[in-house]
Design a protein around this motif. Structure first.
Motif, short mmCIF file in Angstrom:
data_model
loop_
_atom_site.label_atom_id
_atom_site.label_comp_id
_atom_site.label_asym_id
_atom_site.label_seq_id
_atom_site.Cartn_x
_atom_site.Cartn_y
_atom_site.Cartn_z
N ASN A 171 2.71 1.85 -3.29
CA ASN A 171 1.75 2.10 -4.63
C ASN A 171 0.88 3.06 -4.21
O ASN A 171 -0.18 3.27 -4.78
CB ASN A 171 1.39 0.87 -4.94
CG ASN A 171 1.95 -0.19 -5.71
OD1 ASN A 171 2.75 0.15 -6.53
ND2 ASN A 171 2.03 -1.35 -5.09
N SER A 172 0.93 4.07 -3.38
CA SER A 172 -0.26 5.00 -2.86
C SER A 172 -0.22 5.94 -3.75
O SER A 172 -1.51 6.17 -4.03
CB SER A 172 0.57 5.65 -1.60
OG SER A 172 1.44 6.60 -1.83
N TYR A 173 0.63 6.44 -4.65
CA TYR A 173 0.26 6.97 -5.88
C TYR A 173 -0.47 6.55 -6.92
O TYR A 173 -1.34 7.21 -7.34
CB TYR A 173 1.53 7.73 -6.39
CG TYR A 173 2.13 6.98 -7.34
CD1 TYR A 173 2.27 6.54 -8.71
CD2 TYR A 173 3.44 6.07 -6.63
CE1 TYR A 173 3.07 6.01 -9.33
CE2 TYR A 173 4.08 5.07 -7.36
CZ TYR A 173 3.73 5.06 -8.74
OH TYR A 173 4.68 4.00 -9.56
N VAL A 219 0.75 -1.31 0.10
CA VAL A 219 0.05 0.05 -0.17
C VAL A 219 0.86 1.14 0.11
O VAL A 219 0.78 2.14 -0.62
CB VAL A 219 -0.93 -0.12 1.36
CG1 VAL A 219 -1.76 1.26 1.31
CG2 VAL A 219 -2.12 -1.15 0.85
N LEU A 220 2.14 1.22 0.81
CA LEU A 220 2.81 2.23 0.83
C LEU A 220 3.39 2.80 -0.49
O LEU A 220 3.55 3.64 -0.96
CB LEU A 220 3.93 2.26 1.97
CG LEU A 220 3.08 2.40 3.50
CD1 LEU A 220 4.19 2.02 4.59
CD2 LEU A 220 2.56 3.94 3.85
N THR A 264 -4.05 6.48 -5.50
CA THR A 264 -4.59 7.76 -5.38
C THR A 264 -5.01 8.21 -6.97
O THR A 264 -6.31 8.62 -7.26
CB THR A 264 -3.52 8.78 -5.07
OG1 THR A 264 -3.15 8.45 -3.65
CG2 THR A 264 -4.19 10.32 -5.05
#
Length: 156
Positions: free
Chosen positions: A49-51, A46-47, A54
Motif C-alpha cells: 500500500n505504499s502508493y 506497508v509495501l 504516499t
C-alpha cells in the motif's frame, strides 16, 4: 484535573475512527490467531500500500495548508485501471504505460489547477461551474446527463 472517563466522553467523536481502527485490528488479530500483527505481515501491508500511503501523505499536506481536496483518489484509481488494462489486455511495454499514466495524471492535474486558480481569481469559468456543481447540485450525476434537467445543476 480531568479524569480519563471525562476525557473519553468529551472526545469520543474526535477519536471515533481511531477507536474503530483499534477494534477492527483487535478483532482480526484474534481471528487470525496472531498473524495480523506479525512483523512480516506489517511489512507486506506497508509495501503493498505504499502508493496509497504516499498519496494520503500528500493529500494531508494539501488539506492542512488550506487548499482543497481535488479527488486525487479517483484519479489514481482511473489511471491505475488504465495502466492495468494497457499492460494485461493490450500487452503494452511497462515504460510506455508509465509514461502514458504520468502524462494523463499531469493533464488531469493541470485541469484541476486551472479550475482552482480561476476560482481563486473569482472568474466564473464553465469548467469551474461544472467542477463545483457536479457533486452538490446534481447529486452525483453530471449536468449533461438526462437525470439533471434543472437549472440547479449549473448553479453554485
Amino acid at each position: 484535573m480531568k479524569t480519563l472517563s471525562t476525557l473519553f466522553k468529551n472526545n469520543v467523536r474526535e477519536y471515533g475512527m481511531l477507536i474503530a481502527l483499534i477494534a477492527v485490528m483487535a478483532f482480526f488479530q484474534f481471528q487470525t490467531n496472531g498473524v495480523l500483527m506479525k512483523p512480516v505481515n506489517i511489512t507486506n501491508l506497508v509495501l503493498q500500500n505504499s502508493y496509497v500511503i504516499t498519496m494520503a501523505l500528500g493529500m494531508l499536506l494539501i488539506i492542512i495548508t488550506g487548499w482543497i481536496d481535488l479527488s486525487v483518489g479517483s484519479v489514481v484509481a482511473v489511471i491505475g485501471a488504465l495502466a492495468g488494462v494497457l499492460i494485461v489486455r493490450y500487452d503494452f511495454n511497462w515504460v510506455l504505460v508509465v509514461t502514458i499514466s504520468l502524462l494523463l495524471g499531469a493533464a488531469i492535474g493541470w485541469n484541476a489547477l486551472t479550475v482552482a486558480l480561476s476560482a481563486a481569481s473569482k472568474r466564473n469559468s464553465p469548467m469551474q461551474r461544472l467542477t463545483a456543481t457536479w457533486p452538490a447540485g446534481s447529486r452525483g450525476s453530471p449536468p449533461w446527463s438526462p437525470i439533471c434537467r434543472t437549472a440547479a445543476c449549473w448553479t453554485t
